[in-house]
Design a protein around this motif. Structure first.
Motif, PDB file in Angstrom:
ATOM      1  N   ASP A   1       0.834  -1.207   0.000  1.00  0.00           N
ATOM      2  CA  ASP A   1       0.000   0.000   0.000  1.00  0.00           C
ATOM      3  C   ASP A   1       0.865   1.251   0.000  1.00  0.00           C
ATOM      4  O   ASP A   1       0.607   2.210  -0.732  1.00  0.00           O
ATOM      5  N   THR A   2       1.904   1.221   0.844  1.00  0.00           N
ATOM      6  CA  THR A   2       2.805   2.370   0.919  1.00  0.00           C
ATOM      7  C   THR A   2       3.505   2.599  -0.409  1.00  0.00           C
ATOM      8  O   THR A   2       3.642   3.738  -0.872  1.00  0.00           O
TER       9      THR A   2
ATOM     10  N   LEU B   1       1.076   4.120  -2.936  1.00  0.00           N
ATOM     11  CA  LEU B   1       0.861   5.537  -2.653  1.00  0.00           C
ATOM     12  C   LEU B   1       2.086   6.356  -3.047  1.00  0.00           C
ATOM     13  O   LEU B   1       1.961   7.434  -3.636  1.00  0.00           O
TER      14      LEU B   1
ATOM     15  N   TYR C   1       2.186   6.696  -6.832  1.00  0.00           N
ATOM     16  CA  TYR C   1       1.165   7.606  -7.362  1.00  0.00           C
ATOM     17  C   TYR C   1       1.488   9.058  -7.014  1.00  0.00           C
ATOM     18  O   TYR C   1       1.311   9.963  -7.840  1.00  0.00           O
TER      19      TYR C   1
END
Length: 590
Positions: A13-14, A17, A20
């Motif tokens: 997830d990190t 992120l 992005y």
């Protein structure tokens, strides 16, 4: 155990992120256009609750005895729609402008960075995968940065505006509706993780398709000569089928995601309506209809936001692969020595070199002294280290131990571009471009060369005779890789390019291997002329072509086993004499 299991997800997830946010940093130079688009989407979003409120006004207007002017409802609806259209235009146009500028910048930055990557990088990565990066992966980034960003801003601001309106109308009822949001968020999060994994697999499978296609197109002669049509069809079919399966998994996951969210929202709405009929504080029918119209209106942007998850994940996976290339270190170029023209003295001392991933040394303890203007022939069996040695001289590879000097200066102290400007290279694998004959001879830094100099180089390479027979002469386009020319003609253009460069050091790596006997004789005469006054390294399997060399160096298994003139080495009756005898026997057999 649980900690180790949960960490990959959190790190994933990190990473998503981070990727992005890194992609969105490309927005900064275009902040004004981005700000205008945000303002446009805010205007567009504000028109949504305005439309719900208009329905309350319209119902109350119809039921009222004191209606006022009949043209007022028409004027209001026209105004709301006009404002909405104006906001939508500003938002859509300027966000698209920003997004396509990001993609253009990213594509050019990627290609420009690849130009300076070390040779080892291209050797450990398939050309199809690299081509896929510039085309397919960048297109996925386009979708993520254009459609996804546009939808996130437009629908996100719409959801905020409508939720603000709903809280204003009845905050208790709206809180009840919001109870379903965490469930939706959890579902969207799970789907997003799965879609990113699948998107990465799709990119790899697309690279395989590009690779197989490229190999078939470039090697179609070999394919047809050896009856490889069915084999290539099978390779492509399997690669395409893998791509189909991965895409189907993405479609299945994303299409299941939307109806599941819709069912959850429908359950929430049904429960909300049941509670509202008994508990709602809104009394008049106009306000009741306006509230539930707003609830219905908020569903569409929420659904569209959830549908952006697969798009964003595909874009993140594509951007991640692009950033991995951009993070690759370019060729090491720390030198500051940049002479106008070297004399051409080359010295090699205790040189050792291994290719990446190989435990075996390709070169072991090489010592060599070459005076300016001398012709040095490198001979030996395939894999003995001949091409590796000259590739190190041009610094196509790094990481060697020992010293290579030009005019007593370590080649690592040269500016990389300056070092290579001192060396002209002709290889067995001729590289030509889909451009004119003249542009292929005067390639790169030579592109401003006068036409007379180009023609002189072609004449010295015995290429002028066939060039003048072409339809447009020197302006004739020769096709991709010089497909419209014969092997000998392509080789002569490559030699003309080296002649035009007029470098003090010349490397001929099997330069006459693609020529017929008559052409080779002409080229050999040209090379004898061109090599005068230049330090020349010649790699040749036909030992008859290098008998006049000033120094012949025999390599075997990465080591120099003999060196001397042709007469000296023949007198020794050692490695060179055996190689010479073998090549003579082969030529007699032929």
């Amino acid at each position: 155990m649980s900690a180790t299991k949960s960490s990959p997800n959190s790190s994933s997830d990190t990473a998503s992120l981070t990727v992005y946010l890194r992609l969105l940093r490309y927005v900064k130079p275009h902040w004004l256009s981005f700000l205008i688009s945000v303002i446009g989407f805010v205007i567009y979003s504000a028109s949504q609750p305005a439309m719900a409120q208009y329905m309350e006004y319209l119902l109350n207007f119809i039921e009222s005895e004191n209606r006022g002017p009949l043209w007022m409802p028409s004027l209001i609806i026209i105004g709301i729609i006009a404002v909405r259209g104006f906001g939508g235009f500003l938002g859509n146009f300027f966000i698209a402008k920003v997004s396509y500028r990001i993609v253009d910048t990213l594509r050019v930055q990627l290609f420009s960075h690849m130009v300076y990557l070390p040779g080892e990088y291209f050797e450990r990565n398939d050309s199809g995968q690299l081509m896929s990066l510039v085309t397919f992966n960048v297109n996925n980034v386009t979708t993520a940065s254009t459609e996804a960003l546009k939808t996130m801003i437009r629908e996100g601001t719409t959801v905020i505006a409508l939720l603000g309106y709903l809280f204003y109308k009845d905050w208790v009822l709206t809180l009840l509706m919001m109870a379903v949001v965490p469930v939706i968020a959890a579902l969207v999060g799970y789907v997003g993780k799965r879609l990113r994994r699948l998107s990465t697999k799709v990119q790899h499978s697309m690279g395989d398709i590009t690779q197989v296609t490229s190999e078939m197109i470039n090697g179609y002669r070999v394919m047809r000569s050896f009856g490889g049509e069915e084999y290539e069809k099978q390779r492509f079919t399997e690669a395409s089928w893998r791509n189909y399966l991965q895409n189907l998994k993405i479609v299945l996951t994303s299409t299941l995601n939307t109806p599941l969210i819709q069912i959850l929202v429908a359950l929430a709405m049904g429960s909300l309506l049941w509670v509202a009929l008994g508990q709602m504080q809104i009394q008049d029918s106009g306000a009741f209809v306006a509230y539930f119209l707003a609830v219905g209106m908020v569903l569409k942007p929420m659904r569209q936001l959830s549908e952006m998850v697969p798009v964003i994940q595909k874009g993140v996976a594509a951007a991640d692969s692009i950033f991995q290339v951009l993070d690759e270190k370019p060729e090491e170029d720390n030198g500051d020595y940049a002479p106008e023209r070297v004399r051409g003295k080359v010295s090699v001392r205790n040189l050792h070199f291994s290719y990446q991933g190989s435990e075996r040394e390709a070169l072991r303890g090489i010592d060599l002294e070459v005076e300016p203007g001398k012709v040095v022939a490198l001979v030996g069996k395939s894999g003995s280290g001949k091409s590796t040695l000259v590739n190190l001289l041009t610094r196509f590879y790094s990481g060697f131990s020992g010293d290579i000097t030009v005019d007593d200066t370590d080649i690592r102290k040269f500016q990389l571009q300056n070092l290579r400007s001192q060396i002209a290279l002709v290889t067995q694998q001729v590289v030509l471009f889909n451009d004119s004959v003249a542009a292929n001879i005067a390639y790169g830094a030579l592109h401003k060369t006068a036409a007379e100099d180009i023609q002189r180089a072609a004449k010295l390479a015995y290429a002028d005779e066939f060039i003048e027979q072409l339809a447009q002469g020197y302006d004739t386009f020769i096709g991709e890789g010089g497909a419209k020319l014969s092997g000998g003609q392509r080789q002569r253009l490559a030699i003309a390019r080296a002649i035009l460069k007029d470098a003090p050091i010349l490397i001929l790596d099997e330069a006459t291997s693609a020529l017929d006997n008559e052409s080779e004789r002409y080229i050999q005469q040209a090379l004898d002329t061109v090599s005068r006054g230049r330090t020349t390294f010649v790699i040749a399997h036909r030992l008859s072509t290098i008998e006049k060399a000033d120094l012949i160096v025999v390599l075997e298994d990465g080591c120099i086993v003999e060196q001397g003139t042709h007469a000296e080495l023949m007198a020794k009756q050692g490695h060179y004499a055996r190689l010479h005898s073998a090549t003579q026997s082969d030529s007699l057999t032929l």
